[in-house]
Design a protein around this motif. Structure first.
Motif, PDB file in Angstrom:
ATOM      1  N   TYR A 316       0.295  -1.239  -0.097  1.00  0.00           N
ATOM      2  CA  TYR A 316       0.113  -0.177  -0.205  1.00  0.00           C
ATOM      3  C   TYR A 316       0.956   1.151   0.298  1.00  0.00           C
ATOM      4  N   LEU A 319       2.628   1.949  -3.267  1.00  0.00           N
ATOM      5  CA  LEU A 319       1.330   2.013  -4.346  1.00  0.00           C
ATOM      6  C   LEU A 319       1.595   3.696  -4.164  1.00  0.00           C
ATOM      7  N   ILE A 320       1.507   4.501  -2.911  1.00  0.00           N
ATOM      8  CA  ILE A 320       1.617   5.699  -3.006  1.00  0.00           C
ATOM      9  C   ILE A 320       2.642   6.007  -3.318  1.00  0.00           C
ATOM     10  N   GLU A 322       4.610   5.718  -5.538  1.00  0.00           N
ATOM     11  CA  GLU A 322       4.836   5.073  -7.232  1.00  0.00           C
ATOM     12  C   GLU A 322       4.145   6.730  -7.534  1.00  0.00           C
ATOM     13  N   ARG A 323       2.636   7.099  -7.056  1.00  0.00           N
ATOM     14  CA  ARG A 323       1.787   8.040  -7.835  1.00  0.00           C
ATOM     15  C   ARG A 323       2.431   9.349  -6.935  1.00  0.00           C
ATOM     16  N   TYR A 335      -4.174   6.491  -2.403  1.00  0.00           N
ATOM     17  CA  TYR A 335      -3.280   6.210  -4.393  1.00  0.00           C
ATOM     18  C   TYR A 335      -4.220   6.494  -5.247  1.00  0.00           C
ATOM     19  N   ARG A 336      -5.457   6.448  -5.260  1.00  0.00           N
ATOM     20  CA  ARG A 336      -6.390   6.814  -5.885  1.00  0.00           C
ATOM     21  C   ARG A 336      -6.962   8.406  -5.336  1.00  0.00           C
ATOM     22  N   MET A 340      -3.468  12.513  -8.480  1.00  0.00           N
ATOM     23  CA  MET A 340      -2.403  11.853  -7.873  1.00  0.00           C
ATOM     24  C   MET A 340      -1.572  10.831  -9.451  1.00  0.00           C
TER      25      MET A 340
END
Length: 343
Positions: A316, A319-320, A322-323, A335-336, A340
């Motif tokens: 999790y 993913l944050i 990466e964005r 991350y959604r 982002m």
């Protein structure tokens, strides 16, 4: 002792589990999930002895990752059962937790988000897994009291405004024709544009036409002469009536016909044998102008909670990163967040 997944094509099995539950809402039904466009609906069912626990969810792919997350439909869903959760043995609740976490792990589901239903004792189960988050208060009316007693509980200014609106030559009726659905859709989406709502709050005519095909849903509208000035999709299920989605014509916003419509929905709820009128809370659980509007009708509140559970914290957080790495806001999954982007 096992779990199974009821997919979207298995409408009869889905409906049977819902109808055999002690408490459920329209938000749990196959019909409501059939309208969903933001994920693939399925029903996670755990059964042991003569007890079942069913949890409707939406599967979503996480772009460019080979991973997935789980969310719920717009509204109040969460787990349901053929027993009250307080009456289910602690061992069965623990077994549900074990098999659900196993399902998330094997299915590469990183997290789950769900808005819990304040009228169902779901926390007894969800506390076993963790991730319950306070989302403020939600407002409801008790329809077992007389309409006169209810109105004495209105904030004084609200009461005066409703009495004034009742004197106006407005007509309130149930709408069923294609033309009325088209007018309501245009009015609703115009409201969303004015409020600068996110795209998932916009709906087309087909959506509204489909939702009111169910006997438990109705479109109630208000006219000033031949002009539709206000309307709401109402849902009735489990003794509870709700204003699901509503709109007011731009030219009539200052007259606030929605105040009269809210009062009228409480009357309709009584006529349909409902016990409560759930008005909901503020945006994002805040005690904002929307919350103040709703609480001017009633001083009865319930806790509003969401379920935000991360099954793999390491992934999790990756993913944050990466964005975007330095965003500190209350959004889940982070991350959604709309702003982002993948670097």
């Amino acid at each position: 002792m096992a779990y199974r997944l009821i997919n979207f094509q298995q409408s009869e099995e889905w409906t049977a589990y819902v109808r055999n539950s002690v408490n459920y809402d329209f938000y749990h039904t196959w019909h409501y999930h059939s309208l969903e466009k933001n994920g693939d609906p399925f029903l996670f069912v755990y059964e042991e002895s003569d007890v079942f626990i069913a949890l409707p969810l939406l599967k979503r792919e996480i772009a460019n990752s080979g991973l997935y997350d789980l969310t719920s439909v717009y509204g109040y869903s969460g787990p349901i059962s053929n027993r009250k959760f307080a009456d289910i043995s602690d061992q069965i609740l623990e077994n549900f937790k074990y098999f659900f976490l196993n399902f998330m792990n094997t299915g590469r589901y990183i997290c789950v988000f769900c808005r819990l239903n304040p009228f169902i004792d779901q926390k007894v189960l969800i506390e076993k897994i963790g991730g319950i988050s306070d989302n403020g208060k939600t407002v409801y009316m008790d329809l077992s009291i007389s309409i006169e007693e209810q109105r004495t509980g209105y904030e004084k200014r609200m009461g005066r405004q409703i009495r004034h609106l009742r004197k106006m030559p407005y007509i309130i009726k149930e709408a069923k024709t294609k033309g009325e659905i088209r007018s309501f859709t245009a009015m609703y989406n115009e409201n969303m544009l004015r409020l600068k709502a996110e795209k998932n709050y916009f709906f087309n005519e087909d959506y509204f036409a489909a939702i009111i095909k169910e006997d438990s849903c109705k479109l109630i509208v208000m006219y000033d002469g031949i002009k539709m000035i206000c309307g709401a999709i109402i849902m009735c299920c489990g003794g509870i009536i709700r204003n699901h989605l509503s709109a007011t014509a731009v030219d009539y916003v200052n007259q606030s016909p929605s105040k009269l419509l809210t009062d009228e929905i409480s009357i309709i709820g009584r006529q349909l044998g409902m016990k409560y009128f759930h008005l909901g809370g503020g945006l994002g659980g805040r005690e904002d102008s929307l919350f103040k509007f709703k609480s001017s009708f009633s001083n009865l509140f319930l806790e509003d909670s969401t379920w935000k559970f991360v099954s793999d914290t390491f992934v999790y957080n990756d993913l944050i990163k990466e964005r975007k790495s330095d965003l500190n806001i209350n959004y889940f999954p982070l991350y959604r967040y709309p702003e982002m982007i993948i670097k």
